[in-house]
Design an enzyme around this catalytic site. Structure first.
Site: not given
Ligand SMILES: [Zn+2]
Length: 486
Positions: A174-175, A233, A291, A442
């Site tokens: 949401l950011q 993506d 991303c 990771c």
């Protein structure tokens, strides 16, 4: 000759985050050698094991693709600029909407008021707006980028917008995603986007495609639209969408983002290249992060997505200068942008002179992108988070290597680990004890696979395991009571 080598953001992990390097070189090959002399880690990103330039790295000399010049042997002059752009990804055009289809659309009082901004622009005006209203555009991927494109196109009045996404809205998105709201968390993204577009402009017709685009359904779905917007993506979907667009004769408005840098181009047109022309093969899985895994600055999707929407409007109206045969990269943080020329590869297997791909169904896209196990490669053993938790609480003697970058470790620490970023692993292998098990972690469990491969190539022979699902999967099991991490 002194030349400037400009490195796209997604390759800067190999150059200690340096964006530009000045080197002395007579040709492109010498320039790359000078770069890798100074930054040995960069060699891994740029070259494969035979020291051939990797296909996914595009090199542009003063905005021309070196493949249209003399490749690595292209001579350099003082002051030249070499631009390295990995896959992260002119002229006036004809409208993709025929005059007959435009004439079927009528503009009444409510359209005149709602669309008055475009009607006042002579480049668009009534005919252009009618073409926009007749248009059918598929937006593939409804995250940050696709959300912006879909919102812009709905407000612009595009007649039919297809919304393709198989995922759900998450709090983590949401950011950067303004098309979805807090109340939409856990809803399908396609349904959430449809509701938002209806609120923006009830005159627009929307069609949701909640199934994953695949080799089986892509051509059928793409064929129903005039233009496809690729805001996905993953390399699997980018090759799939590009191939389906070429095979169906539809333009592919492509966009990608990495942290502060956006990339936009138009692919799959009569004269321009396709995604395969630019990047004949994808990077090895894990080398170029997605991303979502590397973060995106909040304003970047707004900028990049709006540029993609502008490309769609140019293609629909047949006006302006679309990014056909050109690509733009924009670094919004350091205010740098580059427009480079791109070219069709005559030998391209899908859009070249003698294509060998005639249907998306002929291709195994997962295999193309290195997501299937390679039978010739030694398999990598995985360990489940619960098993790791048990071994830690039993006090077993194991080494845990955290290959995340320092800024990622600052958000959430994993106590008791040795931190070695991937780029330093080969030269710091002495810190590992080959007599005990070493477990690599990771963020998501993909870069750690690359880490194990890197060490194997460097000759390390101790037992190595990959933590399945990475830190994201393990945190809840191993540290259930830690609460906030910052
Ligand atoms: Zn092509």
């Amino acid at each position: 000759m002194e030349v400037k080598v400009i490195i796209a953001a997604s390759l800067r992990t190999f150059t200690g985050r340096t964006p530009e390097v000045k080197v002395n070189a007579a040709d492109v090959s010498e320039a790359l050698n000078a770069l890798t002399d100074e930054y040995p880690e960069a060699a891994k990103g740029l070259f494969d094991e035979n020291h051939d330039l990797r296909d996914f790295v595009g090199i542009y000399l003063n905005d021309s693709d070196i493949r249209t010049l003399k490749g690595l042997n292209t001579k350099l002059s003082d002051g030249d600029e070499l631009y390295l752009i990995p896959a992260i990804a002119g002229g006036a055009c004809e409208s993709v909407i025929s005059t007959e289809r435009m004439k079927e659309v009528s503009i009444g009082d409510k359209e005149i008021r709602r669309y008055n901004n475009h009607l006042q622009l002579k480049e668009i005006s009534i005919k252009g707006q009618k073409r926009i209203m007749a248009g059918r555009v598929l937006v593939a991927g409804l995250g940050a980028l696709g959300g912006v494109v879909a919102e812009r196109l709905a407000a612009a009045g595009v007649g039919t917008i297809g919304l393709a996404d198989a995922g759900d809205v998450t709090l983590e998105g949401l950011q950067v995603q303004t098309i979805h709201g807090t109340r939409d968390i856990d809803r399908p993204r396609a349904a959430s986007a449809k509701d938002r577009l209806k609120k923006l402009n009830p005159l627009v017709n929307t069609i949701t495609h909640q199934e994953k685009l695949s080799a089986e359904n892509a051509e059928e779905i793409v064929a129903g639209y005039d233009i496809v917007v690729d805001a996905t993506d993953s390399f699997v979907s980018r090759y799939l969408i590009s191939d389906a667009c070429v095979l169906c004769g539809k333009p592919d408005v492509f966009g990608a983002m990495y942290q502060f840098e956006g990339f936009v181009t138009v692919l799959g047109t009569k004269d321009g290249p396709c995604y395969r022309c630019l990047y004949p093969s994808p990077p090895p899985a894990g080398i170029v992060p997605s991303c979502a895994a590397s973060g995106v600055m909040n304003a970047l999707p707004g900028i990049t997505g709006a540029m993609m929407a502008a490309e769609v409007l140019k293609l629909l109206t047949g006006s302006g200068e679309p990014l056909i045969g050109k690509a733009i990269t924009l670094d919004a943080w350091n205010i740098r942008y580059h427009i480079v020329n791109t070219a069709r590869d005559k030998g391209c297997p899908v859009c070249g002179a003698d294509p060998s791909i005639h249907s998306a169904q002929d291709i195994d896209y997962e295999d193309l992108c290195g997501l299937r196990e390679n039978p010739h490669e030694e398999p990598i053993e995985a360990i489940e988070p619960a098993e790791l938790a048990r071994r830690i609480s039993d006090g077993e003697k194991i080494t845990i290597i955290d290959v995340r970058e320092p800024h990622e470790r600052a958000i959430r620490r994993f106590p008791g680990t040795i931190a070695i970023p991937i780029g330093q692993l080969a030269r710091r292998q002495k810190e590992l004890d080959p007599d005990i098990d070493t477990i690599f972690i990771c963020r998501e469990g993909k870069r750690s696979i690359l880490a194990i491969r890197t060490l194997r190539e460097a000759g390390y022979e101790g037992p190595m395991y990959n933590l399945k699902g990475g830190f994201e999967a393990a945190a809840q099991i191993i540290f259930p009571n830690e609460g906030a991490w910052l």
